[in-house]
Motif scaffolding. Structure first.
Motif, PDB file in Angstrom:
ATOM      1  N   GLN A 114      -1.260   0.080  -7.189  1.00  0.00           N
ATOM      2  CA  GLN A 114      -2.457  -0.450  -6.534  1.00  0.00           C
ATOM      3  C   GLN A 114      -2.162  -1.270  -5.280  1.00  0.00           C
ATOM      4  O   GLN A 114      -3.062  -1.865  -4.694  1.00  0.00           O
ATOM      5  CB  GLN A 114      -3.275  -1.258  -7.554  1.00  0.00           C
ATOM      6  CG  GLN A 114      -3.819  -0.358  -8.655  1.00  0.00           C
ATOM      7  CD  GLN A 114      -4.539  -1.103  -9.754  1.00  0.00           C
ATOM      8  OE1 GLN A 114      -4.485  -2.321  -9.861  1.00  0.00           O
ATOM      9  NE2 GLN A 114      -5.228  -0.361 -10.602  1.00  0.00           N
ATOM     10  N   GLU A 115      -0.888  -1.301  -4.878  1.00  0.00           N
ATOM     11  CA  GLU A 115      -0.523  -1.937  -3.607  1.00  0.00           C
ATOM     12  C   GLU A 115       0.428  -1.014  -2.869  1.00  0.00           C
ATOM     13  O   GLU A 115       1.614  -1.277  -2.716  1.00  0.00           O
ATOM     14  CB  GLU A 115       0.126  -3.308  -3.868  1.00  0.00           C
ATOM     15  CG  GLU A 115       0.373  -4.135  -2.611  1.00  0.00           C
ATOM     16  CD  GLU A 115      -0.884  -4.407  -1.812  1.00  0.00           C
ATOM     17  OE1 GLU A 115      -1.319  -3.503  -1.064  1.00  0.00           O
ATOM     18  OE2 GLU A 115      -1.445  -5.500  -1.920  1.00  0.00           O
ATOM     19  N   PRO A 116      -0.097   0.141  -2.393  1.00  0.00           N
ATOM     20  CA  PRO A 116       0.766   1.151  -1.781  1.00  0.00           C
ATOM     21  C   PRO A 116       1.132   0.858  -0.329  1.00  0.00           C
ATOM     22  O   PRO A 116       2.082   1.430   0.194  1.00  0.00           O
ATOM     23  CB  PRO A 116      -0.076   2.428  -1.864  1.00  0.00           C
ATOM     24  CG  PRO A 116      -1.493   1.933  -1.805  1.00  0.00           C
ATOM     25  CD  PRO A 116      -1.491   0.604  -2.504  1.00  0.00           C
ATOM     26  N   GLY A 117       0.393  -0.030   0.319  1.00  0.00           N
ATOM     27  CA  GLY A 117       0.546  -0.237   1.763  1.00  0.00           C
ATOM     28  C   GLY A 117       1.834  -0.920   2.185  1.00  0.00           C
ATOM     29  O   GLY A 117       2.555  -1.502   1.376  1.00  0.00           O
ATOM     30  N   SER A 118       2.077  -0.849   3.500  1.00  0.00           N
ATOM     31  CA  SER A 118       3.211  -1.565   4.100  1.00  0.00           C
ATOM     32  C   SER A 118       2.808  -3.034   4.261  1.00  0.00           C
ATOM     33  O   SER A 118       1.630  -3.391   4.106  1.00  0.00           O
ATOM     34  CB  SER A 118       3.510  -0.981   5.483  1.00  0.00           C
ATOM     35  OG  SER A 118       2.413  -1.251   6.368  1.00  0.00           O
ATOM     36  N   ASN A 119       3.773  -3.877   4.609  1.00  0.00           N
ATOM     37  CA  ASN A 119       3.469  -5.290   4.828  1.00  0.00           C
ATOM     38  C   ASN A 119       2.404  -5.465   5.910  1.00  0.00           C
ATOM     39  O   ASN A 119       1.495  -6.282   5.777  1.00  0.00           O
ATOM     40  CB  ASN A 119       4.744  -6.067   5.182  1.00  0.00           C
ATOM     41  CG  ASN A 119       5.661  -6.223   3.977  1.00  0.00           C
ATOM     42  OD1 ASN A 119       5.210  -6.258   2.836  1.00  0.00           O
ATOM     43  ND2 ASN A 119       6.952  -6.316   4.221  1.00  0.00           N
ATOM     44  N   ALA A 120       2.509  -4.682   6.985  1.00  0.00           N
ATOM     45  CA  ALA A 120       1.537  -4.776   8.086  1.00  0.00           C
ATOM     46  C   ALA A 120       0.142  -4.371   7.607  1.00  0.00           C
ATOM     47  O   ALA A 120      -0.857  -5.022   7.936  1.00  0.00           O
ATOM     48  CB  ALA A 120       1.982  -3.904   9.255  1.00  0.00           C
ATOM     49  N   GLU A 121       0.075  -3.317   6.806  1.00  0.00           N
ATOM     50  CA  GLU A 121      -1.218  -2.861   6.281  1.00  0.00           C
ATOM     51  C   GLU A 121      -1.831  -3.892   5.333  1.00  0.00           C
ATOM     52  O   GLU A 121      -3.043  -4.133   5.354  1.00  0.00           O
ATOM     53  CB  GLU A 121      -1.058  -1.508   5.565  1.00  0.00           C
ATOM     54  CG  GLU A 121      -0.788  -0.346   6.524  1.00  0.00           C
ATOM     55  CD  GLU A 121      -0.312   0.921   5.812  1.00  0.00           C
ATOM     56  OE1 GLU A 121      -0.498   2.002   6.392  1.00  0.00           O
ATOM     57  OE2 GLU A 121       0.241   0.834   4.703  1.00  0.00           O
ATOM     58  N   ILE A 122      -0.990  -4.496   4.523  1.00  0.00           N
ATOM     59  CA  ILE A 122      -1.466  -5.527   3.593  1.00  0.00           C
ATOM     60  C   ILE A 122      -2.020  -6.712   4.377  1.00  0.00           C
ATOM     61  O   ILE A 122      -3.096  -7.244   4.062  1.00  0.00           O
ATOM     62  CB  ILE A 122      -0.330  -5.975   2.637  1.00  0.00           C
ATOM     63  CG1 ILE A 122       0.077  -4.827   1.702  1.00  0.00           C
ATOM     64  CG2 ILE A 122      -0.742  -7.200   1.827  1.00  0.00           C
ATOM     65  CD1 ILE A 122       1.397  -5.030   0.981  1.00  0.00           C
ATOM     66  N   ALA A 123      -1.299  -7.135   5.408  1.00  0.00           N
ATOM     67  CA  ALA A 123      -1.747  -8.268   6.235  1.00  0.00           C
ATOM     68  C   ALA A 123      -3.106  -7.981   6.854  1.00  0.00           C
ATOM     69  O   ALA A 123      -4.014  -8.824   6.824  1.00  0.00           O
ATOM     70  CB  ALA A 123      -0.709  -8.561   7.316  1.00  0.00           C
TER      71      ALA A 123
END
Length: 197
Positions: free
Chosen positions: A107-116
């Motif tokens: 449920q947290e597939p994104g990159s650090n940039a996407e999460i930010a």
């Protein structure tokens, strides 16, 4: 006279043995009552979402809520309450530190940039968010080894049950409480702890 000497020797031997037993008992009691040496969260330096170093020792004297987060979870709306309590108490020696993790249902597939971007655009998150880590299993991050292992935190063993489990750290950097993922950040259990009630 011989009997008296023998009697005296037996008495001396008895008291000597009794004294040794008391010493041994005292040593054993000391070993049992000596508290386990606690580590603190201040020993850790981690990477934040921007790739900068975040040093937990800069948070000395503050209460800290550590939470593992995810962008695609049924509990993701908790970001809103996390941000609300952060806004309310950030000037009262309280901080939240978020750790995105992909350990539950991917449920947290994104990159650090996407999460930010997600956190900022959807919830206006302004509390410190760290780079994505693992919070369980063989590749568990050292911060979460500290949070989940009594041998390290001195309080209790626990397991991260799901996204948004909360770990409450006192002003001395010690683990104070583990709070269920389903307990909202604005729940009285957490607010009362922040306010010292």
């Amino acid at each position: 006279m011989k009997k008296l000497v023998t009697l005296f020797s037996v008495a001396a031997l008895f008291f000597s043995c009794q004294n040794q037993a008391q010493k041994k008992q005292t040593t054993t009691q000391t070993a049992i009552t000596t508290p386990m040496a606690k580590e603190t969260i201040y020993q850790f330096k981690v990477e934040d979402l921007s790739g900068d170093t975040f040093d937990f020792s800069t948070l000395k004297g503050k209460k800290i809520l550590v939470v593992n987060t995810a962008s695609e979870c049924g509990l993701t709306p908790q970001y809103e309450q996390l941000q609300a309590i952060y806004e309310k108490y950030k000037d009262k020696n309280f901080v939240i530190v978020g750790f995105p993790a992909n350990n539950f249902g991917a449920q947290e597939p994104g990159s650090n940039a996407e999460i930010a971007t997600f956190c900022q655009q959807n919830y206006g998150v302004s509390f410190p968010m760290m780079a994505k880590i693992s919070v369980k299993g063989g590749d568990m991050h050292p911060v979460y080894q500290f949070l989940t292992q009594k041998a390290k935190n001195g309080l209790e063993d626990s397991e991260v049950q799901w996204n948004f489990q909360k770990y409450l750290i006192n002003e001395n950097g010690e683990l104070a409480k583990v709070v269920s993922p389903r307990t909202l950040p604005t729940d009285a259990e957490i607010v009362n702890w922040i306010e010292g009630k």
